[in-house]
Design an enzyme around this catalytic site. Sequence first.
Site, PDB file in Angstrom:
ATOM      1  N   ASP A   1      -1.936  -1.204   7.605  1.00 17.52           N
ATOM      2  CA  ASP A   1      -1.601  -1.752   6.344  1.00 17.52           C
ATOM      3  C   ASP A   1      -2.096  -3.257   6.057  1.00 17.52           C
ATOM      4  OD1 ASP A   1       0.551   0.124   6.999  1.00 17.52           O
ATOM      5  OD2 ASP A   1       2.064  -1.359   7.564  1.00 17.52           O
TER       6      ASP A   1
ATOM      7  N   SER B   1       5.785  -4.076   2.675  1.00 18.52           N
ATOM      8  CA  SER B   1       6.083  -5.435   2.184  1.00 18.52           C
ATOM      9  C   SER B   1       5.739  -6.481   3.345  1.00 18.52           C
ATOM     10  CB  SER B   1       7.465  -5.648   1.644  1.00 18.52           C
ATOM     11  OG  SER B   1       8.306  -5.522   2.533  1.00 18.52           O
TER      12      SER B   1
ATOM     13  N   ARG C   1       0.932  -1.226  -0.060  1.00 25.59           N
ATOM     14  CA  ARG C   1       0.057   0.071   0.078  1.00 25.59           C
ATOM     15  C   ARG C   1       0.721   1.261  -0.095  1.00 25.59           C
ATOM     16  NH1 ARG C   1       2.612   2.094   3.282  1.00 25.59           N
ATOM     17  NH2 ARG C   1       2.501   1.671   5.634  1.00 25.59           N
TER      18      ARG C   1
HETATM   19  P1  ADP Z   1       7.839  -2.749   5.058  1.00 25.93           P
HETATM   20  O1  ADP Z   1       8.008  -1.233   5.457  1.00 25.93           O
HETATM   21  O2  ADP Z   1       8.177  -2.846   3.700  1.00 25.93           O
HETATM   22  O3  ADP Z   1       6.917  -3.473   5.665  1.00 25.93           O
HETATM   23  P2  ADP Z   1       9.712  -4.003   7.122  1.00 25.93           P
HETATM   24  O4  ADP Z   1      10.997  -3.519   7.327  1.00 25.93           O
HETATM   25  O5  ADP Z   1       8.913  -3.990   8.122  1.00 25.93           O
HETATM   26  O6  ADP Z   1       9.546  -3.000   5.978  1.00 25.93           O
HETATM   27  O7  ADP Z   1       9.577  -5.409   6.550  1.00 25.93           O
HETATM   28  C1  ADP Z   1      10.494  -5.879   5.303  1.00 25.93           C
HETATM   29  C2  ADP Z   1      10.832  -7.450   5.857  1.00 25.93           C
HETATM   30  O8  ADP Z   1       9.718  -8.008   5.223  1.00 25.93           O
HETATM   31  C3  ADP Z   1      11.990  -8.017   4.873  1.00 25.93           C
HETATM   32  O9  ADP Z   1      13.297  -7.714   5.642  1.00 25.93           O
HETATM   33  C4  ADP Z   1      11.654  -9.551   4.748  1.00 25.93           C
HETATM   34  O10 ADP Z   1      11.823 -10.106   5.689  1.00 25.93           O
HETATM   35  C5  ADP Z   1      10.127  -9.418   4.806  1.00 25.93           C
HETATM   36  N1  ADP Z   1       9.879  -9.131   3.095  1.00 25.93           N
HETATM   37  C6  ADP Z   1       9.401  -8.451   2.313  1.00 25.93           C
HETATM   38  N2  ADP Z   1       9.355  -8.677   1.024  1.00 25.93           N
HETATM   39  C7  ADP Z   1       9.464 -10.050   0.865  1.00 25.93           C
HETATM   40  C8  ADP Z   1       9.525 -11.218   0.227  1.00 25.93           C
HETATM   41  N3  ADP Z   1       9.084 -10.777  -1.175  1.00 25.93           N
HETATM   42  N4  ADP Z   1       9.709 -12.272   0.447  1.00 25.93           N
HETATM   43  C9  ADP Z   1      10.013 -12.554   1.700  1.00 25.93           C
HETATM   44  N5  ADP Z   1      10.046 -11.719   2.721  1.00 25.93           N
HETATM   45  C10 ADP Z   1       9.711 -10.355   2.357  1.00 25.93           C
HETATM   46  P1  NG1 Z   2       5.336   0.376   7.183  1.00 29.90           P
HETATM   47  O1  NG1 Z   2       5.410   1.549   6.159  1.00 29.90           O
HETATM   48  O2  NG1 Z   2       4.759  -0.640   6.501  1.00 29.90           O
HETATM   49  O3  NG1 Z   2       6.694   0.351   7.884  1.00 29.90           O
HETATM   50  C1  NG1 Z   2       4.322   1.135   9.547  1.00 29.90           C
HETATM   51  C2  NG1 Z   2       3.205   0.478  10.510  1.00 29.90           C
HETATM   52  C3  NG1 Z   2       1.908   1.185  10.179  1.00 29.90           C
HETATM   53  C4  NG1 Z   2       2.165   2.601  10.440  1.00 29.90           C
HETATM   54  C5  NG1 Z   2       3.304   3.253   9.553  1.00 29.90           C
HETATM   55  C6  NG1 Z   2       3.397   4.869   9.803  1.00 29.90           C
HETATM   56  C7  NG1 Z   2       3.324  -1.800  11.016  1.00 29.90           C
HETATM   57  C8  NG1 Z   2       3.277  -3.133  10.427  1.00 29.90           C
HETATM   58  N1  NG1 Z   2       3.320  -0.969  10.067  1.00 29.90           N
HETATM   59  O4  NG1 Z   2       4.124   1.019   8.083  1.00 29.90           O
HETATM   60  O5  NG1 Z   2       0.989   0.733  11.132  1.00 29.90           O
HETATM   61  O6  NG1 Z   2       2.121   2.953  11.911  1.00 29.90           O
HETATM   62  O7  NG1 Z   2       4.294   2.660   9.840  1.00 29.90           O
HETATM   63  O8  NG1 Z   2       2.175   5.387   9.546  1.00 29.90           O
HETATM   64  O9  NG1 Z   2       3.861  -1.765  12.074  1.00 29.90           O
END
Ligand code: ADP
Ligand code: NG1
Length: 459
Positions: free
Chosen positions: A194, A150, A46
Amino acid sequence: CRLDTPPVSSTSVFVHILYYRLQALKSAFEKKYGDSPQFYACAPGRVNLIGEHIDYCGYSVLPMAIEQNILAAVSVNKSGSIKLANINPLYKDYSVSCSEDIAIDRDNPKWYYYFLCGVKGIQENFGITNLVGMSCVVDGTVPPSSGLSSSSALVCCAGLVTMEANQKSLSKVALAEICAKCERYIGTEGGGMDQSISFLAECGKAKLIEFNPLCATDVKLPAGAVFVISNCCVEMNKAASSHFNIRVVECRIAAKMLAQARGLDCSRLVKLAQVQGELEASLDEMEALVEEVLHPEPYNREEICKALGITTAQFCSELLSSNTQHVTHFRLYQRAKHVYSEARRVLRFKHVCDSEPADALKLLGDLMNQSHSSCRDLYECSCPELDQLVELCLKSGAVGSRLTGAGWGGCAVSMVPVEKVDVFLKAVREGYYLNDPRRAAMEKQSLFVTNRRRGCHFY
Ligand code: ADP
Ligand code: NG1
């Protein structure tokens, strides 16, 4: 998208890409497990248009799903284990027995732990003692650790396939709530935006997501502009750092300090929105309360404990998370001011979209710009590269530009008048990506015009 026949040439590029990704996923599955998958599931990432870091304070946010997503190919197996593999070789295979307790190692947030968060969420919701065995291959196109969710798309996809494999059924709202809760097993105390948009998104629409109770309302975006995402190419993994949870904790403490100052029972109140609700105050009045009660200098632990009448031990166990135990200073004034002003900007954004005034683009752009300034200066969740990118986007024709998602790196979202999109893309490409070899290599998946996609589903 049908898997048995290639899409006709007139269908969208999205459907073509999806078709070939599903074919590749099917082949990878067959190579890995020697049989065809029984079903596929998909959960989108998103982009949050406005309303940053306020979902976990109880306030509404305004995201839309994007076409980048997590896909999984799945079969139920009789091996008594959950076998996970990934198209991307960086994400190693993993297998866990269905008879063991699902353990999630927060200190080592590997990709499969996010998947297991989704499995555990469904298991606990239904009290399933014997999960069925599953063989899965995952493929993702959401840029990781870049503010486009992601991790939540992966958790939601895992929740969805676990529900299907175990022959259970839930509404999308229930799934979103379960997945928001279970992603916290990885350690980050997110608010639910999310997972909600991943399940509740509809084609062509942004949504106002409200919490308690969870509810998604259509928001019609202005026809004269598109939203463009650009990644500053700095990654920030939320679970592997304490940045995110420090902000959650600061907001929790700020809520308690405001509640205490107004004579409310602060032991019950943990969210800034709850304090507003109890006081029956407007967002303007809450901002004035912040000015009156909190000071701009950072608070230390002693001052907070004294004001709340709690011991240091209570402070550590009740207010801090496990990865914020080391934090000594807390900027309560700045964080609370951001939250109340950002909550107001979300409502104004929605109002402008609904009322469609002649100067809608300017009004929306101004709100996005104010949001970025507040994230940068009050919430301190930007970084120099992201600020530079936002400035370049504004100079290149965007009417509004701001960081999106958690921040400290990751993506900016810019609102660009339709007639300026080509010029905008060229200027950002040349000004941010092409002059740096590392960024240039990432440009294709880092700079793109959004398409509003639908939420989680099966094939
Ligand atoms: P985001 O803001 O994208 O949610 P996060 O740092 O919270 O980022 O999470 C990223 C983590 O999600 C990656 O380090 C990995 O462990 C997991 N992830 C994301 N994309 C994939 C994928 N295509 N396959 C497996 N794991 C993934
Ligand atoms: P992303 O952008 O996926 O790291 C995070 C939080 C949201 C929200 C935003 C900031 C998780 C899974 N997601 O999103 O709930 O707080 O930051 O607006 O913790």
